[in-house]
Structures are given as C-alpha cells and as structure tokens.
Design an enzyme around this catalytic site. Structure first.
Site, mmCIF file in Angstrom:
data_model
loop_
_atom_site.group_PDB
_atom_site.id
_atom_site.type_symbol
_atom_site.label_atom_id
_atom_site.label_comp_id
_atom_site.label_asym_id
_atom_site.label_seq_id
_atom_site.Cartn_x
_atom_site.Cartn_y
_atom_site.Cartn_z
ATOM 1 N N CYS A 57 0.827 -1.202 0.000
ATOM 2 C CA CYS A 57 0.000 0.000 0.000
ATOM 3 C C CYS A 57 0.865 1.258 0.000
ATOM 4 C CB CYS A 57 -1.011 -0.032 1.135
ATOM 5 S SG CYS A 57 -2.486 0.904 0.710
ATOM 6 N N HIS B 130 -3.711 -5.026 0.284
ATOM 7 C CA HIS B 130 -3.104 -5.584 1.495
ATOM 8 C C HIS B 130 -3.192 -7.113 1.485
ATOM 9 C CE1 HIS B 130 -2.809 -1.789 3.893
ATOM 10 N NE2 HIS B 130 -3.746 -1.425 3.042
ATOM 11 N N GLU C 110 -1.775 -9.079 3.374
ATOM 12 C CA GLU C 110 -1.678 -9.595 4.751
ATOM 13 C C GLU C 110 -3.034 -9.878 5.382
ATOM 14 O OE1 GLU C 110 -1.113 -6.496 3.837
ATOM 15 O OE2 GLU C 110 -1.513 -5.031 5.421
HETATM 16 N N1 GLN Z 1 -1.900 6.741 2.636
HETATM 17 C C1 GLN Z 1 -2.044 5.957 1.436
HETATM 18 C C2 GLN Z 1 -3.388 6.158 0.784
HETATM 19 O O1 GLN Z 1 -4.335 6.549 1.432
HETATM 20 C C3 GLN Z 1 -1.770 4.484 1.709
HETATM 21 C C4 GLN Z 1 -2.722 3.848 2.664
HETATM 22 C C5 GLN Z 1 -2.228 2.562 3.250
HETATM 23 O O2 GLN Z 1 -1.032 2.290 3.269
HETATM 24 N N2 GLN Z 1 -3.110 1.742 3.790
HETATM 25 O O3 GLN Z 1 -3.535 5.896 -0.380
#
Ligand code: GLN
Length: 536
Positions: free
Chosen positions: A381, A508, A510
């Site tokens: 992410c 994600h 995970e």
């Molecule tokens: N801050 C980033 C976004 O909002 C990544 C979010 C995250 O890592 N869950 O796109």
C-alpha cells in the site's frame, strides 16, 4: 440444530487474549465439522476503528466486504479461514447511530428512546443478525473491554436478556487473570472471584472460566475457583503463556474447553475435532531449520500496528522451513547515511502501509536501498506507493516526484487522488475499502506467484492511486504494472522484473493469509530470501 450462542467476556484486566481464546474456540468447533462465525462487539463510540490511530487499538483490519474492523477479526480469520463480514464487527457508535437514525425517521412513534430497551434491543438484533442471514451452528460473540467498564453495561444487559430468551442455546465464557505474587510465592484467585461476582451482579452466571496465568495452576486452585464461582471444576480451564498463539487451541482442547461448551449447550454426539493440518503446521513451525532476518520499515513502533503482516510472514516462514525474525526499522530515523548500517544485514525488506508525511523519506530510502542492492523487497500500500515515488525520482529523473498526499504541489504526481475521492469531505469509511478484482499480466513474476491465474481478488484500504498517465514511462524504464483492476484500469501491482524480487501491491495481501492457507505473495517473498549462514 438450532444456532448456539457463546458469549466471551473478560475481567480483571484488558489484553488477556480474549480474541485468541475466541478464535481458538471457533477453530475447535469448526474442526468438529460445525459452521461457525465469530463476531466482535466493541464498547467504544467510534463508528468503526477506521479513524483510529494505530497507537490506540493497533492495526485496522479490513473485511472482504469493506468494513474497517478491530484487529481481532484478523485472528478469527487466520485461525478458522472463514471470512468475516461487516456484520461481524459492531461498536457502540454503530449501535447508537442506527437507533438515532431510526428516531429521526420517526420509527419509534413518539416513544422516549432509552438505553434499555432501545439500545439493548439493537445490540440483541445485531448479535442475532449473522445467523438470521445464513444457517450457522455456532455464533461466538466476543465483547470488547473489561467487566466493570461503564461502556460495557448495555452489552452485558443484552447478553443477560438473550441468555434468558435463548434458554439452553446460549452460554457465557468468562476470561480472567490469576496473578502470581512473587514475594509471597502464591497465585491469587481473589481478582477472579471479584470479577465473577461483578458479572453475577449483572445477572450473568458464567458457565466456563478461562484463567489466564503465567504459572501452571494446580487442581486445588481450580477446585477453589470452581467452588467460589458456581462453576463445575472441569469448566475451569487455564490459559498459560505459550511460545506461540497457535498453540492455544491445542492447549484449550486438551483441557476439554470445547467438550464442556458442547455439553453445556446440549449438543450430543459431537464429532471429534480433526486438527491434523493444525498439528502439521505446529510441527513445521518447530522444525524450521533456517533463519531469515526481515526489516519491517514503518513508523508505528508497536507490534500490534503491523499484526497481520507479522503473522503472514510467520505463516510463510513456517511453510518454507524458515524461522522469520522481523526487525522493526523506524522510518523516521532511516536516512541515506545510515541505511547500509540499518538494512545491510537483512535478508529482505517489507515497506509498510501507513498514512501521512511522518517518516515518509525513510520509506523512500528503504525502497531505494532494496532496489539498488537487489534485496528482496515487498511494498504494501503506502509501501508500494513509495516504491513508485522512489523509481520516479531516481530512475525516471523526476526529482520532485511524490504522492499528492504528501506534497500537494509536486509537478510529478505519480501517486494521486482518484476523481471520485476529490469530492470526499468525510474521513470515516470513505477510502477504497474491501476486495476488488485484479487482472494479472500473463508471464509476469506475480502471475507466476499466484499459480498462473489471471484474475485475483484482494482487499484494499487507501485513498490514493498510481497515476496511470505515467504508466508508459515506468514500464519503459523497468517497473512493470502487472496487476490492473479490470473495471477502473487502476494499477494494483508493480514489479521490477530485472530485480531478484521487487514487488509492490496497492492492496493488502496480509489481510488474507491464514494458518492453513498462507498467502502466495508472502510465501514467494520469504522463499526468495537468502538465509543466514548456519551457526558454527
Ligand atoms: N496513505 C495511502 C493512501 O491513502 C496508503 C494507505 C495505506 O497504506 N493503507 O492511499
């Protein structure tokens, strides 16, 4: 069979591992062939934990249907492999919100709205909701917080009523703590007795007590607790510290926790639990021959903030015959000057998810180090977004490249807001959340990792996206966009094929690694690492 309800409450102190006990009991019932769901009711006022800082409650877990939830739902899924939904995570805030919305609509026909019965009725409705939607043998409901908290009262009143209404189909498991006083050399049961009295005062008699302890409890002590608390001796179970949370279900099963619950709920002729795959996992875990050191580059210096990533790495390590040692590397303290010293001894790097500016340059330094030193690197992410930013700066030559989240004025917005996010004014629940399809490019490394399937589904939690206008430029210079959302065209996965293992995912992975189904990306990542030389 009618649905059976098991309520799990906690007393004496928080952080005793109610989530692990709930997940373990779920697994034990599931392993006997029953359909099970586990849900969590949290007494805080936030509608969901999406707006909470990880320092408050640890990681925010996300269900496939896009609910931001407590991290305990991650344990439920990792133990049972059964997906949870938005119905499995409820807070006081959500309860009040729906009651108040109904009041505004006029649904209560002029009545005074009160905690009892309106709030407690809504809690009861939500407790029964999962089984109202599909057939379930067991619904396990974990109540967050500790008996005695003001916030927990309506939940306990709802349980009291439900136990009465559901007669023999509902029961209560209460988890408490038995402290050891080193100076006296004694284990103390008084806090447990007091906690059970408190519960009884609210009209709830626990059927089973799980005593959390750091020292083995003898039979005499268990008999004493049983005697003072109106429970059967065989219904007093201990949960001592174990080397791994994954041993907890086995330990509880040996003491008959699942058997006692089945008896209490009147379930006769239950099949025996089939835990062979679980035992195999534990055996593999103990046998792991090699060790790999993995740097976890993030800005939250607490274990719970990256819970699912740590567990996913542990699952992948186990199935790869490897002992994974993770090292938290504070991204705020990571610079070009010290990166060699901090990351030089690591077999692999995980660049963690996150929000906001703090520690961002350290993440970019970690990406650069991983890429230029051919160290296997997984960016998740925000981690993937920083892989993209680093590549844009150092390979494409756009020195001011950044994400619009960090720099509103960058002339190279390689990560940017999607059109539909630009009009968002409320922060809660408005990110891109939950599972989305992703089309994999045939022949890519990631396609191979996923077993050469072309369509996968993974869970998201972010607002910003890879800016597709730059896609051609990235591909030309060696960072390939190998996962694309078929509906929106958004880039979900980048990889650098010339590198040993350099993959970034906008989603994600995970959130969906489980004990019996480790996630392919973590499996492949851990496999790609060079283990430490054996100890002489
Ligand atoms: N801050 C980033 C976004 O909002 C990544 C979010 C995250 O890592 N869950 O796109």
């Amino acid at each position: 069979m009618d649905t059976k309800y098991i309520f799990i409450t906690g007393g004496v102190a928080s952080s005793l591992g109610k989530g692990i006990v709930s997940a373990s009991l779920g697994l034990l019932l599931q392993s006997r062939g029953y359909s099970v769901t586990i849900q969590k009711f949290d007494p805080y006022i936030n509608i969901d934990p999406g707006t909470l800082n990880p320092y408050e409650h640890g990681e925010c877990y996300v269900t496939a249907d896009g609910q931001e939830t407590d991290l305990d739902l991650g344990h439920y899924e990792r133990f049972t492999g059964i997906e949870t939904t938005r119905d499995n995570s409820v807070t006081t805030g959500r309860i009040y919100l729906s009651v108040i919305e109904r009041e505004r609509r006029g649904d209560y026909l002029g009545k005074t709205i009160q905690v009892v019965p309106h709030i407690t009725d809504e809690i009861k409705r939500r407790i029964l909701l999962n089984a109202a939607k599909r057939p379930l043998d067991f619904v396990i409901t974990e109540i967050g917080g500790t008996i005695g908290d003001i916030e927990s009262q309506p939940f306990l009143e709802a349980i009291r009523q439900l136990r009465w209404e559901l007669a023999g189909s509902a029961m209560n498991v209460h988890l408490t703590y038995v402290p050891y006083l080193a100076a006296a050399g004694e284990l103390k049961t008084k806090p447990t007795q007091t906690s059970v009295k408190q519960l009884q005062g609210l009209g709830i008699q626990p059927d089973v007590l799980v005593l959390r302890t750091e020292h083995e409890l003898g039979t005499d002590l268990r008999r004493k607790v049983a005697h003072f608390c109106n429970v059967a001796v065989e219904a007093v179970v201990q949960s001592q510290d174990l080397p791994s949370i994954y041993e907890v279900p086995i330990n509880l099963n040996r003491q008959g926790l699942d058997t006692v619950c089945l008896q209490r709920l009147g379930v006769a002729d239950a099949p025996l639990p089939r835990l062979e795959p679980w035992f195999r996992f534990l055996r593999l875990r103990q046998q792991a021959a090699e060790t790999v050191d993995i740097a976890l580059v993030g800005k939250y210096d607490l274990q719970d903030a990256y819970k699912s990533i740590l567990e996913s790495l542990a699952h992948a390590g186990t199935y790869n015959n490897r002992n994974v040692r993770t090292h938290f590397i504070h991204s705020e303290q990571l610079t070009r000057a010290n990166v060699q010293e901090r990351l030089g001894a690591m077999s692999g790097i995980v660049v963690c998810p996150g929000f906001g500016q703090r520690g961002i340059e350290g993440k970019i330094v970690a990406c650069e180090y991983g890429r230029t030193h051919d160290v296997p690197t997984l960016g998740i992410c925000l981690g993937m977004q920083m892989m993209v930013v680093e590549f844009a700066r150092n390979v494409l030559g756009h020195a001011d490249a950044h994400s619009r989240e960090m720099d509103a004025h960058t002339s190279h917005n390689v990560i940017d807001l999607m059109e539909e996010q630009k009009s968002v004014t409320q922060m809660g629940g408005t990110m891109r959340l939950g599972a989305y399809d992703c089309q994999l490019a045939e022949g890519s490394r990631t396609w191979g990792i996923y077993g050469e399937v072309t369509l996968i589904r993974e869970r998201h939690r972010h607002r910003y996206e890879f800016n597709s206008l730059y896609r051609g430029e990235f591909e030309q210079r060696g960072m390939h966009c190998v996962g694309i959302n078929p509906a929106s065209g958004l880039v979900e996965i980048v990889e650098v094929p010339a590198h040993r293992w350099y993959v970034g995912t906008q989603f994600h992975p995970e959130y969906s690694s489980t004990v019996l189904r480790p996630h392919p990306l973590f499996m492949s990542f851990v496999q790609s690492l060079t283990p430490n030389p054996p100890n002489p």
